[in-house]
Design a protein around this motif. Structure first.
Motif, PDB file in Angstrom:
ATOM      1  N   TYR A   1      -9.858  74.217 -42.634  1.00 10.68           N
ATOM      2  CA  TYR A   1     -10.779  75.143 -43.293  1.00 10.68           C
ATOM      3  C   TYR A   1     -12.180  74.541 -43.426  1.00 10.68           C
ATOM      4  O   TYR A   1     -13.175  75.244 -43.256  1.00 10.68           O
ATOM      5  CB  TYR A   1     -10.237  75.520 -44.665  1.00 10.68           C
ATOM      6  N   GLN A   2     -12.261  73.257 -43.735  1.00 12.03           N
ATOM      7  CA  GLN A   2     -13.577  72.653 -43.921  1.00 12.03           C
ATOM      8  C   GLN A   2     -14.395  72.621 -42.640  1.00 12.03           C
ATOM      9  O   GLN A   2     -15.630  72.558 -42.684  1.00 12.03           O
ATOM     10  CB  GLN A   2     -13.460  71.238 -44.502  1.00 12.03           C
ATOM     11  N   ALA A   3     -13.718  72.694 -41.486  1.00 10.28           N
ATOM     12  CA  ALA A   3     -14.451  72.721 -40.218  1.00 10.28           C
ATOM     13  C   ALA A   3     -15.298  73.976 -40.087  1.00 10.28           C
ATOM     14  O   ALA A   3     -16.280  73.999 -39.330  1.00 10.28           O
ATOM     15  CB  ALA A   3     -13.476  72.636 -39.052  1.00 10.28           C
ATOM     16  N   LEU A   4     -14.941  75.037 -40.813  1.00 10.11           N
ATOM     17  CA  LEU A   4     -15.723  76.267 -40.804  1.00 10.11           C
ATOM     18  C   LEU A   4     -16.565  76.414 -42.063  1.00 10.11           C
ATOM     19  O   LEU A   4     -17.690  76.939 -42.009  1.00 10.11           O
ATOM     20  CB  LEU A   4     -14.797  77.481 -40.665  1.00 10.11           C
ATOM     21  N   ILE A   5     -16.047  75.955 -43.196  1.00 10.22           N
ATOM     22  CA  ILE A   5     -16.750  76.174 -44.462  1.00 10.22           C
ATOM     23  C   ILE A   5     -18.096  75.458 -44.484  1.00 10.22           C
ATOM     24  O   ILE A   5     -19.122  76.045 -44.869  1.00 10.22           O
ATOM     25  CB  ILE A   5     -15.860  75.714 -45.638  1.00 10.22           C
ATOM     26  N   LEU A   6     -18.137  74.203 -44.069  1.00 10.61           N
ATOM     27  CA  LEU A   6     -19.394  73.455 -44.129  1.00 10.61           C
ATOM     28  C   LEU A   6     -20.453  73.990 -43.156  1.00 10.61           C
ATOM     29  O   LEU A   6     -21.608  74.188 -43.551  1.00 10.61           O
ATOM     30  CB  LEU A   6     -19.121  71.969 -43.884  1.00 10.61           C
ATOM     31  N   PRO A   7     -20.123  74.243 -41.877  1.00  6.24           N
ATOM     32  CA  PRO A   7     -21.145  74.843 -41.006  1.00  6.24           C
ATOM     33  C   PRO A   7     -21.595  76.225 -41.473  1.00  6.24           C
ATOM     34  O   PRO A   7     -22.784  76.553 -41.404  1.00  6.24           O
ATOM     35  CB  PRO A   7     -20.461  74.914 -39.641  1.00  6.24           C
ATOM     36  N   TYR A   8     -20.666  77.040 -41.946  1.00  2.00           N
ATOM     37  CA  TYR A   8     -21.051  78.359 -42.450  1.00  2.00           C
ATOM     38  C   TYR A   8     -22.004  78.224 -43.641  1.00  2.00           C
ATOM     39  O   TYR A   8     -22.963  78.996 -43.768  1.00  2.00           O
ATOM     40  CB  TYR A   8     -19.810  79.144 -42.876  1.00  2.00           C
ATOM     41  N   THR A   9     -21.735  77.264 -44.503  1.00  2.87           N
ATOM     42  CA  THR A   9     -22.623  77.048 -45.655  1.00  2.87           C
ATOM     43  C   THR A   9     -24.014  76.649 -45.195  1.00  2.87           C
ATOM     44  O   THR A   9     -25.027  77.147 -45.706  1.00  2.87           O
ATOM     45  CB  THR A   9     -22.034  75.967 -46.579  1.00  2.87           C
ATOM     46  N   ALA A  10     -24.078  75.742 -44.229  1.00  6.88           N
ATOM     47  CA  ALA A  10     -25.382  75.280 -43.745  1.00  6.88           C
ATOM     48  C   ALA A  10     -26.190  76.405 -43.105  1.00  6.88           C
ATOM     49  O   ALA A  10     -27.409  76.483 -43.296  1.00  6.88           O
ATOM     50  CB  ALA A  10     -25.182  74.140 -42.743  1.00  6.88           C
ATOM     51  N   PHE A  11     -25.538  77.310 -42.382  1.00  4.09           N
ATOM     52  CA  PHE A  11     -26.265  78.363 -41.680  1.00  4.09           C
ATOM     53  C   PHE A  11     -26.611  79.543 -42.593  1.00  4.09           C
ATOM     54  O   PHE A  11     -27.582  80.267 -42.331  1.00  4.09           O
ATOM     55  CB  PHE A  11     -25.454  78.863 -40.486  1.00  4.09           C
ATOM     56  N   ASN A  12     -25.841  79.771 -43.650  1.00  4.51           N
ATOM     57  CA  ASN A  12     -26.111  80.903 -44.538  1.00  4.51           C
ATOM     58  C   ASN A  12     -26.944  80.536 -45.755  1.00  4.51           C
ATOM     59  O   ASN A  12     -27.490  81.428 -46.415  1.00  4.51           O
ATOM     60  CB  ASN A  12     -24.783  81.523 -45.010  1.00  4.51           C
TER      61      ASN A  12
END
Length: 301
Positions: free
Chosen positions: A163-174
């Motif tokens: 899950y963290q593989a998506l949560i951190l990049p999504y946070t950075a881009f949004n």
């Protein structure tokens, strides 16, 4: 004796101009062609949704027929998509993964975005313009340009299929877009309310939590819904970082349904209808707050 009254210069000439200005300021009622255009746009948007919902309740042999309503009404597609026929709870797992990723990302974005927006909008600090420019550049940066380096980073720290593989990049881009929305909204809140908290001895964080945030709920709802929707529909990173079937999200899971020689339209329709429910509920419940947050950010930036 005649009494002469002297008019102020420009009074007579200004009165018709003011009347014309008032007439121009009044919005004319919409004409018939306006309603026709609105009806066409509404049909263009609503008909595909109704067609998808209608087809999701048709049996395998009925999809694509000219029947307007499903006859007989069938739940075969929903049962198959969610594991009722021994196919495994595939769609349910995809939805659960999307919910976990989208909720966690939205929470992180709102926390960090509120703190950053408060600092950039209400606290004295140097380099605000430069920082806002960098944030704006990040918000329009294409995700495909960083997929390869991010994949190598995730692989080196053993974060692939997590899950963290998506949560951190999504946070950075949004996060940049959320900061812009929240900053603009927080700037519109009267500073007298903040000064009242300082007089009472409250710290900046206490003032933000107790006084500012209750007034900034429309901005929070707006940033939260946009972030949740972006995470719910993101495809490229989810396809690249989570290749395990049990870690796939809704967009990637839907793309995996089809085979080389067959397209299970029923599974597509049923899963898409269920996946659209969270977004539809959020928009319907918080629509007024979203409009308020967007218009405030537009005029108070």
């Amino acid at each position: 004796m005649a009494v002469l009254t002297q008019e102020r210069p420009g009074t007579t000439a200004a009165a018709p101009a003011r009347r014309r200005s008032r007439r121009r300021g009044r919005s004319a009622p919409p004409g018939p062609w306006t309603w026709v255009a609105v009806a066409v746009v509404v049909l263009f948007v609503v008909l595909p949704i109704l067609w998808m919902l209608d087809s999701s309740f048709k049996g395998p042999g009925s999809i694509g027929t000219t029947d307007i309503l499903p006859h007989p009404l069938s739940t075969y597609n929903y049962v198959t998509a969610f594991g009722g026929n021994g196919s495994g709870d595939t769609s349910g797992r995809y939805i659960l993964n999307s919910v976990i990723v989208a909720v966690c990302t939205t929470g992180l974005v709102l926390i960090l975005g509120t703190l950053a927006g408060y600092a950039l909008g209400r606290l004295p600090m140097r380099g605000k313009l430069l920082l806002l420019t960098v944030l704006l550049m990040i918000s329009v940066f294409p995700a495909i340009a960083v997929i390869a380096p991010l994949f190598l980073i995730m692989k080196s720290i053993n974060w692939l299929n997590s899950y963290q593989a998506l949560i951190l990049p999504y946070t950075a881009f949004n996060l940049p877009f959320a900061i812009w929305i929240l900053r603009n909204y927080l700037m519109g809140i009267p500073r007298e309310m903040e000064e009242t908290g300082r007089i009472d001895g409250a710290s900046p964080l206490r003032t933000l939590w107790s006084i500012i945030l209750p007034q900034a709920l429309p901005g929070l709802f707006t940033a939260g819904i946009f972030t949740f929707t972006a995470c719910w529909t993101e495809f490229l990173m989810a396809l690249s970082f989570n290749t395990d079937n049990n870690m796939r999200t809704i967009p990637v899971g839907l793309a995996q349904f089809g085979g080389q020689y067959s397209v299970p339209y029923g599974l597509y329709f049923a899963t898409s209808c269920v996946a659209a429910i969270p977004i539809a509920v959020l928009v319907l419940v918080f629509r007024k707050s979203v409009v308020s947050g967007l218009t405030s950010g537009a005029v108070k930036g």
